[in-house]
Motif scaffolding. Structure first.
Motif, PDB file in Angstrom:
ATOM      1  N   ARG A  29       0.615  -1.307  -0.056  1.00  0.00           N
ATOM      2  CA  ARG A  29      -0.070  -0.045  -0.129  1.00  0.00           C
ATOM      3  C   ARG A  29       0.800   1.266  -0.144  1.00  0.00           C
ATOM      4  NH1 ARG A  29      -5.449  -0.111  -1.570  1.00  0.00           N
ATOM      5  NH2 ARG A  29      -6.318  -1.797  -0.739  1.00  0.00           N
ATOM      6  N   VAL A  32       2.481   2.085  -3.468  1.00  0.00           N
ATOM      7  CA  VAL A  32       1.547   2.743  -4.398  1.00  0.00           C
ATOM      8  C   VAL A  32       1.044   4.120  -4.065  1.00  0.00           C
ATOM      9  CG1 VAL A  32       0.916   0.341  -5.167  1.00  0.00           C
ATOM     10  CG2 VAL A  32      -0.639   1.590  -3.755  1.00  0.00           C
ATOM     11  N   GLN A  33       1.246   4.678  -3.054  1.00  0.00           N
ATOM     12  CA  GLN A  33       0.802   6.026  -2.760  1.00  0.00           C
ATOM     13  C   GLN A  33       1.562   7.245  -3.482  1.00  0.00           C
ATOM     14  OE1 GLN A  33       1.633   6.165   1.592  1.00  0.00           O
ATOM     15  NE2 GLN A  33      -0.283   5.121   2.158  1.00  0.00           N
ATOM     16  N   SER A  36       0.385   7.529 -10.185  1.00  0.00           N
ATOM     17  CA  SER A  36       1.324   7.322 -11.349  1.00  0.00           C
ATOM     18  C   SER A  36       1.967   8.443 -11.818  1.00  0.00           C
ATOM     19  CB  SER A  36       0.258   6.853 -12.578  1.00  0.00           C
ATOM     20  OG  SER A  36      -0.707   8.001 -12.473  1.00  0.00           O
ATOM     21  N   ASP A 275      -2.106   2.672 -14.844  1.00  0.00           N
ATOM     22  CA  ASP A 275      -2.135   1.269 -14.366  1.00  0.00           C
ATOM     23  C   ASP A 275      -1.236   0.787 -13.529  1.00  0.00           C
ATOM     24  OD1 ASP A 275      -4.626   0.783 -15.622  1.00  0.00           O
ATOM     25  OD2 ASP A 275      -3.808  -0.263 -17.405  1.00  0.00           O
ATOM     26  N   TYR A 276       0.258   1.542 -13.617  1.00  0.00           N
ATOM     27  CA  TYR A 276       1.451   1.192 -12.906  1.00  0.00           C
ATOM     28  C   TYR A 276       1.735   2.232 -12.060  1.00  0.00           C
ATOM     29  CZ  TYR A 276       2.211  -3.193 -15.119  1.00  0.00           C
ATOM     30  OH  TYR A 276       2.027  -4.648 -15.784  1.00  0.00           O
ATOM     31  N   VAL A 277       2.196   1.881 -10.906  1.00  0.00           N
ATOM     32  CA  VAL A 277       3.014   2.588  -9.760  1.00  0.00           C
ATOM     33  C   VAL A 277       4.341   2.130  -9.642  1.00  0.00           C
ATOM     34  CG1 VAL A 277       3.358   3.844  -7.712  1.00  0.00           C
ATOM     35  CG2 VAL A 277       0.815   3.608  -8.837  1.00  0.00           C
ATOM     36  N   CYS A 281       1.284  -3.125 -10.523  1.00  0.00           N
ATOM     37  CA  CYS A 281       0.295  -3.004 -11.376  1.00  0.00           C
ATOM     38  C   CYS A 281      -0.884  -2.980 -10.668  1.00  0.00           C
ATOM     39  CB  CYS A 281      -0.051  -4.080 -12.629  1.00  0.00           C
ATOM     40  SG  CYS A 281      -1.303  -3.589 -13.567  1.00  0.00           S
ATOM     41  N   LEU A 282      -1.715  -1.804 -10.578  1.00  0.00           N
ATOM     42  CA  LEU A 282      -2.942  -1.506  -9.845  1.00  0.00           C
ATOM     43  C   LEU A 282      -4.089  -2.470 -10.156  1.00  0.00           C
ATOM     44  CD1 LEU A 282      -2.814   2.340  -9.650  1.00  0.00           C
ATOM     45  CD2 LEU A 282      -1.969   0.626  -8.073  1.00  0.00           C
ATOM     46  N   ARG A 283      -3.937  -2.718 -11.645  1.00  0.00           N
ATOM     47  CA  ARG A 283      -5.054  -3.442 -11.935  1.00  0.00           C
ATOM     48  C   ARG A 283      -4.469  -4.865 -12.791  1.00  0.00           C
ATOM     49  NH1 ARG A 283      -6.992   1.569 -12.187  1.00  0.00           N
ATOM     50  NH2 ARG A 283      -5.606   2.345 -13.749  1.00  0.00           N
ATOM     51  N   MET A 324      -4.457  -5.603  -7.455  1.00  0.00           N
ATOM     52  CA  MET A 324      -3.265  -4.760  -7.327  1.00  0.00           C
ATOM     53  C   MET A 324      -2.211  -5.929  -6.709  1.00  0.00           C
ATOM     54  SD  MET A 324      -2.105  -1.496  -4.920  1.00  0.00           S
ATOM     55  CE  MET A 324      -2.436  -2.337  -3.391  1.00  0.00           C
ATOM     56  N   SER A 465      -3.378  -6.275   0.634  1.00  0.00           N
ATOM     57  CA  SER A 465      -2.267  -5.724   0.445  1.00  0.00           C
ATOM     58  C   SER A 465      -1.864  -4.938   1.478  1.00  0.00           C
ATOM     59  CB  SER A 465      -2.348  -5.157  -1.070  1.00  0.00           C
ATOM     60  OG  SER A 465      -2.566  -6.181  -1.877  1.00  0.00           O
TER      61      SER A 465
END
Length: 472
Positions: A29, A32-33, A36, A275-277, A281-283, A324, A465
């Motif tokens: 988590r 991904v904060q 993108s 879609d990516y950080v 991949c968030l999805r 994710m 996650s």
């Protein structure tokens, strides 16, 4: 590794001092904060965290490698990996601390100011408050990320980002930031020192990541060689525990390195994707990743057995199932699992039909079934490869137990990282290593076998996650 490089006593002493410091975990988590399109300030915090956290993690592994029992630490391959870790430690600790000339900017980047304010005539947007709490949608826990840092003027108008921790002063360490991610504004112009530091860190981490590409294989060669010299049938429990700890730590180290590199490269090249950080991949589409793993495993199987077409793999998965995750981790786990199933399927049919050409054999399909739950996404890989005797089930989770009649290469002094291609089978690390990948983000990998028929492997992936790394 340059021939002139060697692990000196002074460097070893410093590494052992770092090994007394506790490691700091990072959750998926938190990673991904960044979003993108992260700000250069947030990337600065991430780079600074990585530069100070990675030497601590590397130092623990150097110490572990040097204290292995029963002569294992003296194996050339083990010492080679130790030197890779020690050299990477040296390079990271040699990076100069960033110096920011603007005192207001330095306070922001030190984490001292974490509230909305004007900086150099620019006001932060309401969409990106510095001290915004983060509410996890899966469990409602509010995480308030702050870094209580200090900044010191060096007398020349520059501010050295120092972050000294009094509890670690005896080892002369700089404290890593409390959080890998700290929110900073996106609508201001950051000084060149910030971007230059991010670039320098990215360049250093890229070199380090490449150096360690062959770590798993090189450790495998060292332990296999040691087993043969000692005439051991299996690796004892203490070595298995070391390998679990070492490989799990490596996953975390590469995750932190890979994420930091990817975030900075995306920002420098403006290669943004919603879609990516970084490498997350968030999805993540499970069907697409599974198909990639199927294609890779079948191709490797065809290459190894010199066959035109590998056994079929049937995939049963909802097309729109997304969550994710790190696609690279999922591909690795599915590839290793499928490889085992394909090999078992082929070799069982060869035993049942001796003398028959491999191209004339008919293979039952390997089946992959994906189910979505509230907590987990579960992937079952089922084969009809004859199964595993019940007495051997515990052994499949130990390292370097393998039913394959294949030896890996002996140690070669000319061997360098990245020049060795792992064999299709025979290493004996695939399943236990894949289980570590699953457990890294609070998942798991389990196996149920029916001797005389086949094996089912269950891969449980945690979809919440929110847990932190399992650091040891």
């Amino acid at each position: 590794m340059p021939e002139s490089w060697k692990l000196t006593k002074a460097l070893r002493d410093r590494i052992y001092r770092y090994a007394t410091v506790k490691q700091t975990g990072v959750s998926l988590r938190q990673m991904v904060q960044f979003g993108s399109r992260p700000s250069q300030g947030s990337l600065f915090h991430a780079s600074h965290f990585a530069v100070h956290e990675l030497p601590i993690r590397l130092s623990h592994r150097v110490k572990d490698l040097e204290t292995l029992p029963n002569g294992l630490a003296r194996e050339p391959s083990i010492q080679l990996v130790r030197d890779w870790y020690a050299q990477s430690f040296e390079e990271l600790t040699a990076l100069p601390e960033p110096r920011i000339k603007d005192p207001e900017m330095a306070r922001l980047l030190s984490g001292e100011k974490q509230q909305e304010e004007q900086i150099s005539g620019h006001k932060k947007s309401l969409e990106e408050p510095v001290n915004r709490p983060y509410i996890f949608s899966d469990d409602g826990v509010v995480i308030n990320r702050r870094s209580h840092s200090s900044s010191k003027d060096n007398g020349n108008g520059e501010v050295l980002i120092e972050n000294l921790n009094s509890t670690h002063m005896h080892v002369g360490l700089l404290r890593p930031r409390r959080s890998y991610y700290i929110s900073t504004p996106k609508d201001i112009v950051y000084p060149p020192e910030v971007q230059n530091y991010n670039k320098d860190v990215t360049k250093t981490l890229t070199k380090i990541k490449r150096r360690h590409d062959a770590t798993v294989t090189t450790i495998a060669r060292g332990v296999q060689s040691w087993k043969r010299k000692k005439n051991f049938t299996y690796v004892d429990n203490s070595v298995n525990q070391f390998l679990d700890r070492f490989y799990l730590s490596r996953i975390g180290i590469r995750m932190l390195i890979g994420q930091t590199i990817a975030l900075n490269q995306q920002a420098m090249g403006n290669m943004y994707s919603d879609d990516y950080v970084g490498i997350i991949c968030l999805r993540t589409n499970v069907m697409e990743v599974a198909q990639d793993a199927i294609d890779a495993a079948r191709f490797a199987c065809e290459e190894h057995y010199d066959m035109i077409e590998a056994p079929p793999v049937q995939l049963y998965c909802p097309e729109d199932l997304e969550f994710m995750y790190v696609p690279g981790h999922l591909v690795h786990m599915l590839f290793e699992t499928l490889k085992n199933s394909l090999r078992a399927t082929i070799e069982l049919q060869q035993r049942l039909h001796p003398g028959k050409a491999i191209e004339d054999l008919e293979f039952p399909p390997v089946k992959i079934i994906v189910a979505e739950g509230l907590e987990d996404i579960t992937i079952k890989v089922s084969d009809e490869g004859g199964g595993i005797p019940r007495s051997a089930i515990p052994l499949v989770w130990t390292y370097f137990y393998t039913s394959a009649n294949q030896k890996i290469e002996e140690y070669d002094p000319s061997f360098t990282s990245g020049s060795f291609k792992p064999p299709f089978m025979g290493l004996g690390v695939g399943l236990p290593h894949s289980r570590l990948y699953a457990r890294y983000f609070s998942g798991d990998l389990k196996l149920i076998s029916m001797e005389g028929y086949g094996t089912d492997v269950y891969l449980h992936l945690n979809r919440l996650s929110s847990s932190s790394e399992p650091l040891q």
